[in-house]
Design a protein around this motif. Structure first.
Motif, PDB file in Angstrom:
ATOM      1  N   GLY A  91     -19.104 -41.279   0.905  1.00  0.00           N
ATOM      2  CA  GLY A  91     -20.412 -41.367   0.265  1.00  0.00           C
ATOM      3  C   GLY A  91     -20.669 -42.747  -0.324  1.00  0.00           C
ATOM      4  O   GLY A  91     -21.740 -43.334  -0.114  1.00  0.00           O
ATOM      5  N   ASP A 102     -23.242 -43.408   2.375  1.00  0.00           N
ATOM      6  CA  ASP A 102     -24.358 -42.523   2.010  1.00  0.00           C
ATOM      7  C   ASP A 102     -24.343 -42.333   0.492  1.00  0.00           C
ATOM      8  O   ASP A 102     -24.071 -41.248  -0.008  1.00  0.00           O
ATOM      9  CB  ASP A 102     -24.192 -41.183   2.742  1.00  0.00           C
ATOM     10  CG  ASP A 102     -25.444 -40.315   2.696  1.00  0.00           C
ATOM     11  OD1 ASP A 102     -26.404 -40.672   1.976  1.00  0.00           O
ATOM     12  OD2 ASP A 102     -25.448 -39.274   3.370  1.00  0.00           O
ATOM     13  N   GLN A 161     -25.443 -41.347  -2.328  1.00  0.00           N
ATOM     14  CA  GLN A 161     -26.323 -40.471  -3.087  1.00  0.00           C
ATOM     15  C   GLN A 161     -25.452 -39.668  -4.056  1.00  0.00           C
ATOM     16  O   GLN A 161     -24.299 -39.369  -3.740  1.00  0.00           O
ATOM     17  CB  GLN A 161     -27.092 -39.548  -2.144  1.00  0.00           C
ATOM     18  CG  GLN A 161     -27.948 -40.329  -1.151  1.00  0.00           C
ATOM     19  CD  GLN A 161     -28.777 -39.409  -0.292  1.00  0.00           C
ATOM     20  OE1 GLN A 161     -29.766 -38.862  -0.759  1.00  0.00           O
ATOM     21  NE2 GLN A 161     -28.353 -39.229   0.957  1.00  0.00           N
ATOM     22  N   HIS A 187     -22.990 -36.901  -3.138  1.00  0.00           N
ATOM     23  CA  HIS A 187     -21.822 -37.266  -2.324  1.00  0.00           C
ATOM     24  C   HIS A 187     -20.812 -38.109  -3.113  1.00  0.00           C
ATOM     25  O   HIS A 187     -19.697 -38.320  -2.633  1.00  0.00           O
ATOM     26  CB  HIS A 187     -22.234 -38.088  -1.100  1.00  0.00           C
ATOM     27  CG  HIS A 187     -23.221 -37.442  -0.200  1.00  0.00           C
ATOM     28  ND1 HIS A 187     -23.176 -36.104   0.148  1.00  0.00           N
ATOM     29  CD2 HIS A 187     -24.294 -37.965   0.448  1.00  0.00           C
ATOM     30  CE1 HIS A 187     -24.185 -35.837   0.970  1.00  0.00           C
ATOM     31  NE2 HIS A 187     -24.872 -36.941   1.160  1.00  0.00           N
ATOM     32  N   SER A 234     -21.393 -35.892   2.949  1.00  0.00           N
ATOM     33  CA  SER A 234     -22.530 -36.391   3.704  1.00  0.00           C
ATOM     34  C   SER A 234     -22.544 -35.711   5.070  1.00  0.00           C
ATOM     35  O   SER A 234     -21.484 -35.465   5.667  1.00  0.00           O
ATOM     36  CB  SER A 234     -22.383 -37.908   3.886  1.00  0.00           C
ATOM     37  OG  SER A 234     -23.279 -38.386   4.859  1.00  0.00           O
ATOM     38  N   TRP A 290     -23.299 -37.103   7.709  1.00  0.00           N
ATOM     39  CA  TRP A 290     -22.724 -38.076   8.632  1.00  0.00           C
ATOM     40  C   TRP A 290     -21.199 -38.062   8.552  1.00  0.00           C
ATOM     41  O   TRP A 290     -20.525 -38.303   9.556  1.00  0.00           O
ATOM     42  CB  TRP A 290     -23.300 -39.460   8.371  1.00  0.00           C
ATOM     43  CG  TRP A 290     -24.784 -39.424   8.555  1.00  0.00           C
ATOM     44  CD1 TRP A 290     -25.739 -39.606   7.596  1.00  0.00           C
ATOM     45  CD2 TRP A 290     -25.487 -39.110   9.758  1.00  0.00           C
ATOM     46  NE1 TRP A 290     -26.985 -39.439   8.144  1.00  0.00           N
ATOM     47  CE2 TRP A 290     -26.856 -39.137   9.467  1.00  0.00           C
ATOM     48  CE3 TRP A 290     -25.082 -38.810  11.061  1.00  0.00           C
ATOM     49  CZ2 TRP A 290     -27.831 -38.874  10.428  1.00  0.00           C
ATOM     50  CZ3 TRP A 290     -26.055 -38.551  12.016  1.00  0.00           C
ATOM     51  CH2 TRP A 290     -27.413 -38.591  11.692  1.00  0.00           C
TER      52      TRP A 290
END
Length: 164
Positions: A46, A50, A52, A55, A72, A74
């Protein structure tokens, strides 16, 4: 990780065996080994890819849509790829993507043990390139409770035996 499991009348004895387009058929199924996901991996991925709060920070994540730390999507997709490459269908030439769709019906969480169940849903020899064709592989990444955390429909380029 555990070994390869296959059904539908095809037996693979070692990971070094490779499947060509000619070996694959609609309805063929594969099950991968497992991967344990932990909090540190979720936060690391994360923070890197990513960033956020759901995460990267378990306390902030409590106040989000996910109501707790979640991997995530992904990250889940990357784990799916790893599982398929390491213990899924041993495709000649590797997992060469030519498009696809992905969805995340439920989040992957710390402590989840994931595996992938895949099915060949389409096999198409190339008309212009006799050395290859494509398959569509429908994969579901599933946790230890049976929750599906990722669904992927991937179009993959696969070599034919005539090219070998």
């Amino acid at each position: 990780m555990t070994g390869i499991q296959m059904s539908d009348e095809v037996a693979i004895t070692a990971q070094s065996d490779q499947l060509y387009l000619d070996d694959l058929h609609v309805g063929q199924r594969f099950t991968t080994g497992t991967y344990r996901l932990d909090e540190a991996q979720i936060k690391s991925f994360g923070l890197q890819f990513d960033p956020q709060p759901f995460h990267t920070d378990e306390h902030a994540a409590e106040r989000t849509f996910f109501k707790g730390l979640a991997a995530s999507g992904w990250h889940t997709a990357a784990i799916t790829m790893r599982l398929n490459v390491e213990s899924g269908p041993p495709l000649a030439g590797g997992f060469v993507g030519a498009g696809g769709e992905v969805s995340w019906p439920a989040p992957a969480r710390p402590g989840d043990v994931l595996h992938v169940e895949s099915e060949v849903v389409e096999v198409t020899p190339s008309r212009s390139r006799p050395e290859r064709g494509t398959i569509v592989l429908l994969s579901r990444t599933i946790n230890q409770r049976g929750d599906v955390v990722l669904v992927q429909k991937a179009k993959l380029v696969v070599l034919r035996k005539v090219a070998a």
